[in-house]
Design a protein around this motif. Structure first.
Motif, mmCIF file in Angstrom:
data_model
loop_
_atom_site.group_PDB
_atom_site.id
_atom_site.type_symbol
_atom_site.label_atom_id
_atom_site.label_comp_id
_atom_site.label_asym_id
_atom_site.label_seq_id
_atom_site.Cartn_x
_atom_site.Cartn_y
_atom_site.Cartn_z
ATOM 1 N N ARG A 48 0.855 -1.184 0.000
ATOM 2 C CA ARG A 48 0.000 0.000 0.000
ATOM 3 C C ARG A 48 0.893 1.236 0.000
ATOM 4 O O ARG A 48 1.752 1.385 0.863
ATOM 5 C CB ARG A 48 -0.942 0.001 1.216
ATOM 6 C CG ARG A 48 -1.820 -1.222 1.281
ATOM 7 C CD ARG A 48 -2.761 -1.190 2.491
ATOM 8 N NE ARG A 48 -3.796 -0.181 2.322
ATOM 9 C CZ ARG A 48 -3.866 0.956 2.978
ATOM 10 N NH1 ARG A 48 -2.943 1.263 3.885
ATOM 11 N NH2 ARG A 48 -4.847 1.829 2.769
ATOM 12 N N SER A 111 -6.626 4.805 8.182
ATOM 13 C CA SER A 111 -6.699 3.571 7.397
ATOM 14 C C SER A 111 -5.592 2.632 7.860
ATOM 15 O O SER A 111 -4.837 2.940 8.787
ATOM 16 C CB SER A 111 -6.531 3.876 5.908
ATOM 17 O OG SER A 111 -5.209 4.322 5.627
ATOM 18 N N GLU A 112 -5.498 1.484 7.200
ATOM 19 C CA GLU A 112 -4.372 0.596 7.464
ATOM 20 C C GLU A 112 -3.071 1.328 7.147
ATOM 21 O O GLU A 112 -3.028 2.229 6.314
ATOM 22 C CB GLU A 112 -4.468 -0.666 6.599
ATOM 23 C CG GLU A 112 -5.642 -1.569 6.912
ATOM 24 C CD GLU A 112 -5.656 -2.788 6.010
ATOM 25 O OE1 GLU A 112 -4.556 -3.268 5.641
ATOM 26 O OE2 GLU A 112 -6.757 -3.242 5.645
ATOM 27 N N SER A 113 -2.005 0.924 7.812
ATOM 28 C CA SER A 113 -0.713 1.563 7.588
ATOM 29 C C SER A 113 -0.219 1.304 6.167
ATOM 30 O O SER A 113 -0.544 0.288 5.542
ATOM 31 C CB SER A 113 0.316 1.041 8.595
ATOM 32 O OG SER A 113 -0.055 1.391 9.914
ATOM 33 N N CYS A 144 3.896 1.745 8.116
ATOM 34 C CA CYS A 144 4.228 0.553 8.896
ATOM 35 C C CYS A 144 5.613 0.748 9.520
ATOM 36 O O CYS A 144 6.413 1.546 9.032
ATOM 37 C CB CYS A 144 4.279 -0.678 7.993
ATOM 38 S SG CYS A 144 2.786 -1.050 7.069
#
Length: 233
Positions: A48, A111-113, A144
């Motif tokens: 991502r 959101s997600e890392s 992350c």
């Protein structure tokens, strides 16, 4: 990205002509994009990627073509620029892998890392060092552990005679790209006033103090310097 106003307003006309105006810079841009791909090539197949100040989406499109499973979030405050980015993504068949956010980084929903973030020719618009540090810290908070920052800006020690010499070559490059004379004069006046052209070691120090390991300079072309750095654990 905090609400950092630039002296350049990207209205529909300027956004539509932006890439064409700097088309002769393409060899420099392509070299930078190639090296970014190499730096990030060991990321997961489904990585991502956060593109901060995505503009018209050129680095996003290049990365998406090279890594066909990556997902992208494009953050761009100028609606006309983001519209072109979205249109390009649709034309290249990658829109389903993209999220488009009109606004600054601090307004992007949680959101997600992300595995990596790109930030090309953006942070030098922060004249205040603390705001620039906070900007990089916001990026770090979205990554992350060990996630990558790719940052490129106009960087040099403006107090040196070497800068004066190199800046004249930079002006020649603008003329080669057929940038109008009045635009060149605006660029000349903006460096150090609206664009924070800082010495390399100072930029590196800001990045480190924002939650990253020591950055590695991997690209330089005249005044443009690009680093990669990983988020500190």
């Amino acid at each position: 990205m905090q609400n950092q106003k630039s002296s350049i307003v990207f209205d529909q006309e300027r956004a539509s002509s932006y890439d064409k105006r700097f088309a002769k810079f393409a060899p420099l841009r392509d070299a930078l994009h190639l090296l970014i791909s190499l730096v990030l090539s060991e990321l997961p197949a489904d990585a991502r990627i956060l593109c901060v100040g995505a503009g018209t989406g050129l680095e996003l499109i290049d990365l998406a073509k090279t890594f066909p499973q990556w997902q992208f979030t494009a953050v761009e405050p100028a609606a006309p620029m983001l519209d072109i980015c979205r249109q390009r993504a649709e034309e290249n068949g990658i829109a389903s892998r993209c999220t488009f956010h009109e606004g600054y980084l601090d307004s992007l929903p949680a959101s997600e890392s992300f595995d990596a973030a790109t930030c090309l020719l953006v942070s030098h618009f922060f004249m205040d060092r603390d705001r620039r540090r906070n900007f990089f810290n916001q990026i770090a908070s979205r990554l992350c552990p060990n996630g990558y920052l790719i940052s490129a800006d106009l960087v040099y020690d403006m107090s040196t005679s070497a800068y004066e010499s190199l800046f004249e070559v930079w002006i020649r490059m603008l003329k080669y790209s057929e940038v109008p004379a009045e635009e060149i004069e605006k660029f000349r006046a903006s460096y150090g006033q609206d664009v924070a052209v800082l010495p390399p070691l100072e930029v590196e120090s800001i990045i480190v103090s924002s939650g990253f390991d020591s950055p590695v300079l991997f690209f330089q072309s005249l005044l443009i310097h690009a680093w990669y750095a990983q988020r500190s654990l």
